[in-house]
Design a protein around this motif. Structure first.
Motif, PDB file in Angstrom:
ATOM      1  N   MET A  63      39.523  62.402  32.259  1.00 15.02           N
ATOM      2  CA  MET A  63      39.371  62.038  33.597  1.00 15.02           C
ATOM      3  C   MET A  63      40.619  61.699  34.415  1.00 15.02           C
ATOM      4  O   MET A  63      41.794  61.268  33.873  1.00 15.02           O
ATOM      5  N   ARG A  64      40.618  61.973  35.425  1.00 15.55           N
ATOM      6  CA  ARG A  64      41.960  62.023  36.396  1.00 15.55           C
ATOM      7  C   ARG A  64      42.041  60.393  36.565  1.00 15.55           C
ATOM      8  O   ARG A  64      41.190  59.436  36.648  1.00 15.55           O
ATOM      9  N   ALA A  65      43.398  60.092  36.717  1.00 15.76           N
ATOM     10  CA  ALA A  65      43.818  58.752  36.998  1.00 15.76           C
ATOM     11  C   ALA A  65      43.420  57.951  38.181  1.00 15.76           C
ATOM     12  O   ALA A  65      42.946  56.640  37.803  1.00 15.76           O
ATOM     13  N   SER A  66      42.964  58.794  39.277  1.00 15.16           N
ATOM     14  CA  SER A  66      42.463  58.064  40.269  1.00 15.16           C
ATOM     15  C   SER A  66      41.113  57.557  40.127  1.00 15.16           C
ATOM     16  O   SER A  66      40.648  56.434  40.262  1.00 15.16           O
ATOM     17  N   LEU A  67      40.340  58.296  39.366  1.00 10.64           N
ATOM     18  CA  LEU A  67      38.739  57.987  38.764  1.00 10.64           C
ATOM     19  C   LEU A  67      39.057  56.875  37.897  1.00 10.64           C
ATOM     20  O   LEU A  67      38.217  55.761  38.033  1.00 10.64           O
ATOM     21  N   ARG A  68      39.906  56.795  37.103  1.00  9.77           N
ATOM     22  CA  ARG A  68      40.188  55.813  35.908  1.00  9.77           C
ATOM     23  C   ARG A  68      40.218  54.283  36.690  1.00  9.77           C
ATOM     24  O   ARG A  68      39.660  53.194  36.610  1.00  9.77           O
ATOM     25  N   GLN A  69      41.327  54.475  37.619  1.00  7.04           N
ATOM     26  CA  GLN A  69      41.582  53.435  38.502  1.00  7.04           C
ATOM     27  C   GLN A  69      40.496  52.719  39.420  1.00  7.04           C
ATOM     28  O   GLN A  69      40.241  51.799  39.353  1.00  7.04           O
ATOM     29  N   THR A  70      39.560  53.469  39.847  1.00 13.81           N
ATOM     30  CA  THR A  70      38.563  53.215  40.704  1.00 13.81           C
ATOM     31  C   THR A  70      37.424  52.449  39.747  1.00 13.81           C
ATOM     32  O   THR A  70      36.871  51.443  40.060  1.00 13.81           O
ATOM     33  N   ILE A  71      37.159  52.994  38.556  1.00 15.36           N
ATOM     34  CA  ILE A  71      36.168  52.501  37.733  1.00 15.36           C
ATOM     35  C   ILE A  71      36.962  51.175  37.212  1.00 15.36           C
ATOM     36  O   ILE A  71      35.956  50.301  37.152  1.00 15.36           O
ATOM     37  N   ILE A  72      38.057  51.120  37.025  1.00 17.45           N
ATOM     38  CA  ILE A  72      38.581  49.679  36.559  1.00 17.45           C
ATOM     39  C   ILE A  72      38.506  48.662  37.848  1.00 17.45           C
ATOM     40  O   ILE A  72      37.993  47.522  37.229  1.00 17.45           O
ATOM     41  N   GLU A  73      38.813  48.851  38.774  1.00 18.70           N
ATOM     42  CA  GLU A  73      38.943  48.071  39.929  1.00 18.70           C
ATOM     43  C   GLU A  73      37.336  47.779  40.246  1.00 18.70           C
ATOM     44  O   GLU A  73      37.066  46.443  40.521  1.00 18.70           O
ATOM     45  N   THR A  74      36.601  48.733  40.212  1.00 22.60           N
ATOM     46  CA  THR A  74      35.064  48.438  40.752  1.00 22.60           C
ATOM     47  C   THR A  74      34.602  47.519  39.561  1.00 22.60           C
ATOM     48  O   THR A  74      33.699  46.572  40.119  1.00 22.60           O
ATOM     49  N   CYS A  75      34.670  47.721  38.493  1.00 21.64           N
ATOM     50  CA  CYS A  75      34.310  46.896  37.473  1.00 21.64           C
ATOM     51  C   CYS A  75      34.657  45.540  37.284  1.00 21.64           C
ATOM     52  O   CYS A  75      33.921  44.551  37.210  1.00 21.64           O
ATOM     53  N   LYS A  76      35.905  45.455  37.678  1.00 20.53           N
ATOM     54  CA  LYS A  76      36.651  44.055  37.707  1.00 20.53           C
ATOM     55  C   LYS A  76      36.122  43.233  39.068  1.00 20.53           C
ATOM     56  O   LYS A  76      35.696  41.990  38.721  1.00 20.53           O
ATOM     57  N   ALA A  77      35.779  43.859  40.194  1.00 17.04           N
ATOM     58  CA  ALA A  77      35.173  43.332  41.187  1.00 17.04           C
ATOM     59  C   ALA A  77      33.622  42.694  41.021  1.00 17.04           C
ATOM     60  O   ALA A  77      33.267  41.575  41.248  1.00 17.04           O
ATOM     61  N   LYS A  78      32.908  43.807  40.200  1.00 16.26           N
ATOM     62  CA  LYS A  78      31.580  43.402  39.924  1.00 16.26           C
ATOM     63  C   LYS A  78      31.386  42.162  39.137  1.00 16.26           C
ATOM     64  O   LYS A  78      31.077  41.119  39.015  1.00 16.26           O
ATOM     65  N   ILE A  79      32.554  42.074  37.924  1.00 13.87           N
ATOM     66  CA  ILE A  79      32.492  41.021  36.868  1.00 13.87           C
ATOM     67  C   ILE A  79      32.765  39.871  37.895  1.00 13.87           C
ATOM     68  O   ILE A  79      32.346  38.818  37.460  1.00 13.87           O
ATOM     69  N   ALA A  80      33.999  39.879  38.585  1.00 13.58           N
ATOM     70  CA  ALA A  80      34.115  38.696  39.260  1.00 13.58           C
ATOM     71  C   ALA A  80      33.182  37.877  40.197  1.00 13.58           C
ATOM     72  O   ALA A  80      33.191  36.665  40.315  1.00 13.58           O
ATOM     73  N   SER A  81      32.350  39.136  40.843  1.00 11.88           N
ATOM     74  CA  SER A  81      31.545  38.363  41.906  1.00 11.88           C
ATOM     75  C   SER A  81      30.072  38.003  41.329  1.00 11.88           C
ATOM     76  O   SER A  81      29.185  37.118  41.573  1.00 11.88           O
ATOM     77  N   LYS A  82      29.767  38.738  40.150  1.00 17.07           N
ATOM     78  CA  LYS A  82      28.552  38.617  39.249  1.00 17.07           C
ATOM     79  C   LYS A  82      28.534  38.118  37.857  1.00 17.07           C
ATOM     80  O   LYS A  82      27.459  37.894  37.371  1.00 17.07           O
ATOM     81  N   GLY A  83      29.791  37.993  37.294  1.00 19.48           N
ATOM     82  CA  GLY A  83      29.613  37.329  36.020  1.00 19.48           C
ATOM     83  C   GLY A  83      29.877  38.576  34.767  1.00 19.48           C
ATOM     84  O   GLY A  83      29.706  39.712  35.065  1.00 19.48           O
ATOM     85  N   GLU A  84      30.078  38.276  33.771  1.00 14.50           N
ATOM     86  CA  GLU A  84      30.326  39.006  32.500  1.00 14.50           C
ATOM     87  C   GLU A  84      29.090  39.984  32.243  1.00 14.50           C
ATOM     88  O   GLU A  84      29.394  40.857  31.595  1.00 14.50           O
ATOM     89  N   THR A  85      27.904  39.552  32.513  1.00 15.54           N
ATOM     90  CA  THR A  85      26.637  40.355  32.263  1.00 15.54           C
ATOM     91  C   THR A  85      26.304  41.357  33.219  1.00 15.54           C
ATOM     92  O   THR A  85      25.413  41.940  32.892  1.00 15.54           O
ATOM     93  N   VAL A  86      27.071  41.598  34.258  1.00 17.01           N
ATOM     94  CA  VAL A  86      26.679  42.598  35.255  1.00 17.01           C
ATOM     95  C   VAL A  86      26.783  43.745  34.740  1.00 17.01           C
ATOM     96  O   VAL A  86      27.659  44.292  34.005  1.00 17.01           O
ATOM     97  N   GLY A  87      25.568  44.693  35.102  1.00 17.63           N
ATOM     98  CA  GLY A  87      25.614  45.940  34.656  1.00 17.63           C
ATOM     99  C   GLY A  87      25.980  47.126  35.755  1.00 17.63           C
ATOM    100  O   GLY A  87      25.814  46.629  36.930  1.00 17.63           O
ATOM    101  N   VAL A  88      26.433  48.158  35.367  1.00 11.89           N
ATOM    102  CA  VAL A  88      26.828  49.292  36.391  1.00 11.89           C
ATOM    103  C   VAL A  88      26.030  50.706  35.939  1.00 11.89           C
ATOM    104  O   VAL A  88      26.094  50.869  34.822  1.00 11.89           O
ATOM    105  N   SER A  89      26.198  51.553  36.714  1.00  9.14           N
ATOM    106  CA  SER A  89      25.943  53.090  36.461  1.00  9.14           C
ATOM    107  C   SER A  89      27.097  53.585  37.219  1.00  9.14           C
ATOM    108  O   SER A  89      27.738  53.162  37.895  1.00  9.14           O
ATOM    109  N   PHE A  90      27.161  54.843  36.691  1.00 11.83           N
ATOM    110  CA  PHE A  90      28.275  55.654  37.167  1.00 11.83           C
ATOM    111  C   PHE A  90      28.441  55.866  38.887  1.00 11.83           C
ATOM    112  O   PHE A  90      29.450  56.030  39.554  1.00 11.83           O
TER     113      PHE A  90
END
Length: 72
Positions: free
Chosen positions: A1-28
């Motif tokens: 997986m390209r580095a830019s996609l990895r970074q986007t995934i990490i940043e998106t997950c961190k933002a969702k966790i920060a706003s909705k908590g540790e139990t928030v779910g995501v899809s791709f």
């Protein structure tokens, strides 16, 4: 997986966790805008999610963040 996609995934997950908590779910789809402006990148994410990792449609954001950070 390209580095830019990895970074986007990490940043998106961190933002969702920060706003909705540790139990928030995501899809791709969470890593993309509501329009398909880069089909190759979307397929790269879908292939990693579905074919490579065999993940369910929704997974915990902390799980996905950790998997990507560990290089899976």
């Amino acid at each position: 997986m390209r580095a830019s996609l990895r970074q986007t995934i990490i940043e998106t997950c961190k933002a969702k966790i920060a706003s909705k908590g540790e139990t928030v779910g995501v899809s791709f789809y969470a890593f993309f805008k509501n329009k398909n402006d880069d089909p190759d990148l979307l397929m790269e994410a879908a292939t990693w999610w579905i074919a490579t990792q065999k993940l369910d449609h929704f997974e915990k954001a902390v799980k996905i963040r950790d998997m990507v950070m560990q290089g899976q």
